[in-house]
Motif scaffolding. Sequence first.
Motif, PDB file in Angstrom:
ATOM      1  N   ALA A  34       5.201   9.076  11.073  1.00  0.00           N
ATOM      2  CA  ALA A  34       6.509   8.905  10.436  1.00  0.00           C
ATOM      3  C   ALA A  34       6.512   9.247   8.953  1.00  0.00           C
ATOM      4  N   LEU A  35       5.409   9.002   8.268  1.00  0.00           N
ATOM      5  CA  LEU A  35       5.415   9.117   6.807  1.00  0.00           C
ATOM      6  C   LEU A  35       5.902  10.481   6.298  1.00  0.00           C
ATOM      7  N   PRO A  36       5.391  11.606   6.811  1.00  0.00           N
ATOM      8  CA  PRO A  36       5.907  12.887   6.285  1.00  0.00           C
ATOM      9  C   PRO A  36       7.407  13.050   6.507  1.00  0.00           C
ATOM     10  N   ARG A  37       7.902  12.556   7.637  1.00  0.00           N
ATOM     11  CA  ARG A  37       9.351  12.643   7.853  1.00  0.00           C
ATOM     12  C   ARG A  37      10.122  11.766   6.872  1.00  0.00           C
ATOM     13  N   LEU A  38       9.572  10.580   6.609  1.00  0.00           N
ATOM     14  CA  LEU A  38      10.262   9.703   5.664  1.00  0.00           C
ATOM     15  C   LEU A  38      10.242  10.307   4.254  1.00  0.00           C
ATOM     16  N   GLN A  39       9.143  10.963   3.915  1.00  0.00           N
ATOM     17  CA  GLN A  39       9.098  11.676   2.629  1.00  0.00           C
ATOM     18  C   GLN A  39      10.209  12.726   2.581  1.00  0.00           C
ATOM     19  N   ASP A  40      10.349  13.487   3.663  1.00  0.00           N
ATOM     20  CA  ASP A  40      11.410  14.489   3.692  1.00  0.00           C
ATOM     21  C   ASP A  40      12.776  13.847   3.493  1.00  0.00           C
ATOM     22  N   ALA A  78       0.836  -1.204   0.000  1.00  0.00           N
ATOM     23  CA  ALA A  78       0.000   0.000   0.000  1.00  0.00           C
ATOM     24  C   ALA A  78       0.869   1.252   0.000  1.00  0.00           C
ATOM     25  N   TRP A  79       0.420   2.287  -0.710  1.00  0.00           N
ATOM     26  CA  TRP A  79       1.143   3.558  -0.687  1.00  0.00           C
ATOM     27  C   TRP A  79       0.372   4.612   0.101  1.00  0.00           C
ATOM     28  N   LEU A  80      -0.845   4.321   0.459  1.00  0.00           N
ATOM     29  CA  LEU A  80      -1.620   5.260   1.266  1.00  0.00           C
ATOM     30  C   LEU A  80      -1.064   5.304   2.681  1.00  0.00           C
ATOM     31  N   GLY A  81      -1.102   6.467   3.295  1.00  0.00           N
ATOM     32  CA  GLY A  81      -0.630   6.584   4.661  1.00  0.00           C
ATOM     33  C   GLY A  81      -1.558   5.869   5.637  1.00  0.00           C
ATOM     34  N   GLY A  82      -1.016   5.511   6.784  1.00  0.00           N
ATOM     35  CA  GLY A  82      -1.831   4.917   7.835  1.00  0.00           C
ATOM     36  C   GLY A  82      -2.290   3.507   7.541  1.00  0.00           C
ATOM     37  N   ASP A  83      -1.537   2.803   6.709  1.00  0.00           N
ATOM     38  CA  ASP A  83      -1.956   1.450   6.321  1.00  0.00           C
ATOM     39  C   ASP A  83      -0.727   0.546   6.305  1.00  0.00           C
ATOM     40  N   PRO A  84      -0.137   0.336   7.503  1.00  0.00           N
ATOM     41  CA  PRO A  84       1.202  -0.277   7.530  1.00  0.00           C
ATOM     42  C   PRO A  84       1.307  -1.645   6.882  1.00  0.00           C
ATOM     43  N   THR A  85       0.281  -2.462   7.006  1.00  0.00           N
ATOM     44  CA  THR A  85       0.421  -3.812   6.450  1.00  0.00           C
ATOM     45  C   THR A  85      -0.433  -3.996   5.204  1.00  0.00           C
TER      46      THR A  85
END
Lengths: 530, 530
Positions: free
Chosen positions: B493-499, A407-414
Amino acid sequence: MAPSRYVGILALVAGCLLPSGVQALWPIPNKLETGTTALTVSPFFYFDVQVEGAPLDLYEAVSQAQFYLANDKLGRLVVGRGANDTTALVGANTLSTLTLSLMSGATAEPIASEAVKPLGTRSEEYTLTIPADGSAATLVANSTLGLYRGLTTFNQLFYYYSGVTYTLLAPIAITDTPAYPFRGFALDTARNFYPVSDILRTLDAMSWVKINTFHWHITDSQSFPLEVAQYPELAINGAYSPQEVYTPSDVQYIIQYAGARGIDVLLEVDTPGHTSIIAATYPDYVACFDETPWATYANEPPAGQLRFALPEVVNFTASLLADIASTVSSSYFSTGGDELNTPCYTNDYPTQLQLNKMVLDWNITLSNETIVMVWISSEDALAVAEKGFRIVQAPSNYFYLDCGAGAWLGGDPTGNSWCDPFKTWSESYTFDPLANLTEAQYELVLGGEQCLWSEQSSPDNLDPIVWPRAASSAEIFWSAQQPTGAPLNVTEALPRLQDLRFRMVQRGLRPIALQPYWCAIRPDACDLTA
Amino acid sequence: MAPSRYVGILALVAGCLLPSGVQALWPIPNKLETGTTALTVSPFFYFDVQVEGAPLDLYEAVSQAQFYLANDKLGRLVVGRGANDTTALVGANTLSTLTLSLMSGATAEPIASEAVKPLGTRSEEYTLTIPADGSAATLVANSTLGLYRGLTTFNQLFYYYSGVTYTLLAPIAITDTPAYPFRGFALDTARNFYPVSDILRTLDAMSWVKINTFHWHITDSQSFPLEVAQYPELAINGAYSPQEVYTPSDVQYIIQYAGARGIDVLLEVDTPGHTSIIAATYPDYVACFDETPWATYANEPPAGQLRFALPEVVNFTASLLADIASTVSSSYFSTGGDELNTPCYTNDYPTQLQLNKMVLDWNITLSNETIVMVWISSEDALAVAEKGFRIVQAPSNYFYLDCGAGAWLGGDPTGNSWCDPFKTWSESYTFDPLANLTEAQYELVLGGEQCLWSEQSSPDNLDPIVWPRAASSAEIFWSAQQPTGAPLNVTEALPRLQDLRFRMVQRGLRPIALQPYWCAIRPDACDLTA
């Protein structure tokens, strides 16, 4: 074009084990005869163009073939990379010339003109003959496009070791023609942007495997990188940045570059869905723009699709598409039409107001000239064929190159990707273009394509995610898995695909490794049953 | 090192939403305090090294930091990329100096010396303070290694727009120290070869996320690319080509380059399995060499493993490993030991002959100084801990970067990879280093690493398959998911990982795109629930 024409020819190929010296041929020609004589290429080798009124792009193609012949320098994929061939090359005959000519009666149009003719009217066949005695090789075709295809094959015939370019398999006789007229590759340049240089490099690679259609998904909800003459604000407000724009001259250059390589550019401006970003310029034309939760209104963020019930939106859309279509040389244009979201319209006041004012026939009728791309699943072809439409096969369960990356959407780790798992080259290669269809429907299948959707791709991974996997469909639709012919075989194909992959590396591409190098130089040693 | 030391500190970070201006910090520091004042970096900014007897590699680190500060030019990942920040920057104070110093009593050893000390004795902590009024920023640590980590953080603090490098979040106060002493990345350079330049680029990227161990799986059954002084034939006969060799000077240069970036090189020469290629030089030392069907005798072709029951093979192996180990500066060396195949030995006459001559105790006893790498599954840590061994976590079900690409063996068109599916960064990020362990066993966990096994990888896809995914474990083992602290959170974490990913692009790396660019500049807009 009736597929049955090629059944007999294909059986010839499938019926014999291919000698290792022609492993590099991809797609495999319909008819291939080889000998066992060594033949070296003269340092003074030249292409003799015996074509009256030869167009400029044919001379360019010859220059390119000359360049590849001199610079590929591909060692045979065996232990030693050709070191053991040197004995056979001592005293071998030398090939000095390839003569190109058209069949009598054929006229020499530019390759780029031949490449954009209507499907079914293009001539891609050719005959290539290389004698063993060093006398001139000949390439004959019915069009400059056919000559281009033959040059591509010629360049795949030779290996290199220690200063010598050679084949061990003279004499060689090839008669070749594609099984299907449409062999494509689709690239989404809207989710993430690709500079023109990346597209040009991809067109080169496509030409090496005789792919003849660049299906360019150029806009989407996330960005509108296409500069349109009459609607410049769409790119000004909709491109990711002023640098991430395809100008009219960029598009023209790409079309010209593709055409010179026998590739038709099929531009796709997806409507009425996949258009959210148009709201940045025309907010009144877009329903449910950036509504949240986005998942209620769209398959991907941001939500938004054209209010196509409104007359002014119909006029705008028609004008926009006509404007863009007028700039391309292809006989075809794609208007998308996928993934329309119903709640987006049912909750949209302007749309409902318009619908209440009129009796609208929601049964959209398509002209039977329309070509339908089957993409959700390979299971869907039959329903399309039953309506009599011609089909391009782009089934996600075989041909989507982006599947399997999670998945590339955020908040969907698995989370998985919707079209899991990853499609290996070999899984794609098992696709049967005629599966589920009746014999009468076979002629509706024009061909197919592999696709890269770019939610998780960009120039940073373009080469390895596309190549050599996209060569799988290129061979299926050229070399043909016909209903009564022998099916293509992954075990036979792997060494040839390795050769293609290594030749691509020699030409500066970055295709992904298929196996450990130990396996690559030992054909079949890493088969599951070896 | 008791993990519980850091629990209180971590709770501070997890308890507040991070301001968007520090999105680029990865791994997130233990303690981070920021303000809301704009501060620009002076064009005449300099690093003031107030370290008595500062080693050369500290000055090199400062030069590198200066280079990144001037050349990163990373725009904030918001719509406009910082265009809206210009108002805040008018009349902002200017930062001119960062002063580096060691705590009193600390001695200035080379970073490369600090980086190879035994685990648990290295000092990586640092304190970084940036006042809002333009007065000198300060970086204080207990070692040059700590200063290096602090410089890495300093470089992640600044954005760039239109000629100005700045932060919006002064004053900034950071106190930071790793939760685990071992934070690694493993690369297999035997299935496919990687030139030194690819390794150096990878070491750079590792240093950006404070990874401190390069686990170099340098040889395997398919190739032996390591030139060993006393056994030169191993590479002459076992490397893929004379060009695909790591010479002693290559290895020394890589160790030096890594050390200057705070990275320990953990060399792995896998024995007694994964050694088939040694038979090319010492055929008598290898059982079941290239036996077929290979699948009976090995997990991968070619079959072959050292006849370790034979005294001469024991002597050879001990001598080989000692010779190689003497060339590295690390306190550690890995001898592999995985995937021994039983039929290979039971069908091997020399091995059986030897076994019949003696009473051999097959219960191999490892010194309790041994560190065990847990790789088959995260489920296995408990069994290792129960034997009292220290653990490095490399579970394939979370940390194997090569999973999910399908079968690479020939003749297996629809085959999966054994460790399907693909491990997304976010799935890796949910790994809990202490799961299944008792509190008394926590201190046995030294850290962990993500791994790239190279059956289907090569320099052509190295960057996008590794980055930014390998940053997941770098943050887990630095910023720590402790048993009683707040867990790391993928949405935060996602926005930081994008950065991080975009900063990597600015520095010339080719990390894979995580999302459409539309999402990258709109933190959280593409979350599943947005």
